[in-house]
Design an enzyme around this catalytic site. Sequence first.
Site, mmCIF file in Angstrom:
data_model
loop_
_atom_site.group_PDB
_atom_site.id
_atom_site.type_symbol
_atom_site.label_atom_id
_atom_site.label_comp_id
_atom_site.label_asym_id
_atom_site.label_seq_id
_atom_site.Cartn_x
_atom_site.Cartn_y
_atom_site.Cartn_z
ATOM 1 N N GLU A 49 58.387 7.491 70.242
ATOM 2 C CA GLU A 49 59.722 7.869 69.774
ATOM 3 C C GLU A 49 59.571 9.097 68.889
ATOM 4 O O GLU A 49 58.772 9.087 67.952
ATOM 5 C CB GLU A 49 60.341 6.760 68.917
ATOM 6 C CG GLU A 49 60.686 5.489 69.649
ATOM 7 C CD GLU A 49 61.215 4.437 68.658
ATOM 8 O OE1 GLU A 49 61.645 4.803 67.545
ATOM 9 O OE2 GLU A 49 61.179 3.252 69.008
ATOM 10 N N ASP A 60 67.374 4.580 58.059
ATOM 11 C CA ASP A 60 65.990 4.752 57.649
ATOM 12 C C ASP A 60 65.773 4.551 56.164
ATOM 13 O O ASP A 60 66.592 4.926 55.338
ATOM 14 C CB ASP A 60 65.501 6.150 58.055
ATOM 15 C CG ASP A 60 65.417 6.284 59.565
ATOM 16 O OD1 ASP A 60 64.831 5.378 60.171
ATOM 17 O OD2 ASP A 60 65.958 7.249 60.126
#
Length: 262
Positions: A49, A60
Site C-alpha cells: 500500500e 491515521d
Amino acid sequence: MNRIDKKFEVLKGEGRKALITFITAGDPDIETTYDIVLALEEAGSDIIELGIPYSDPLADGPTIQASSQRALNKGVKIPDIMKIVEKIRLKSDIPLVYLVYYNSIFKYGIQKFLKESKDVGIDGLIIPDLPIEERKDILEEADKYGIYLIPLVAPTSKERIKLITENGKGFVYCVSITGVTGAREDIETDIEEYMKTVSQYTNMPKAIGFGISTPEMAKKLKDFSDGIIVGSALVERIAKGYNKSEMLQEVKSFVSSLKEVL
C-alpha cells in the site's frame, strides 16, 4: 486478472497468508520510496500500500500523520507518485494499492486520477474517508479502468458491513480496532467474532490491519484472516533516521520476521 486476485490465489494454493505492507509515498523522499518498495518485495511483502500524503489524514495516528507531513514538506505531489510507480513497474509486478483520501482524488479529478493510476500500474484503491453515498461515482470510473475499490470495515459497523463490502473487490481491509492507526502492544477487539461477522457478508479475502507491530501479534491474528496489514511499525523504522542502507536493511529484516510467521 487483477494482480491482487492472482496473489491471493497463489497464497491460498501455498497455504500461506498475505503480508500487506504500508508506506507513505515520498517519505523520506520519492526516490527512496522506489528503493523501499523493492526492498519490501525482496523481504517477502505480498501486496504494498502506498499512502498518498495528505494534510489531514483522519484515520491515521501520529506516526503516519508525521510521515505524511514529511512527504508534503518535501513537496511530494500526486504526479511525482505516479512517476515513481511507473518506475517501480519496470522492475516489479507486485500488487500495488494507493491509500488515498477522497479529497485528494476529488481535487485532482476523479477520472484523471483513475486513468493515470491505471496507466502506471496501480491495482486498487483504499479510500478511508469515502462516504458510501459518494462511492457510486468512483466505483463506476474504477470499474472502467479495472482498478479495485478495496472496502474498509470496522468492528463498529456490523449493520453496514454488507453495504460496505457488496461492491468492493480485491480484499476486505478489516480494521482491528476503533480509532486511528498506530503500532500497539495488544489488540483488544474480539477478532474471532468480528471476522466471523465479516465472513457472513462476503467471500472476499479478509486482511486485518491497524495496530499490528510484531511477528507475535501477526502470528496470533493470522488464523482468523487471509492476510495481515502492517503500516505504522514499518513507517517508524523508516523514520528512525538511519542512513539509507541501514534503513533498508532494518526494513527488510522486520518484514522478513513478519513473513516467517505467516
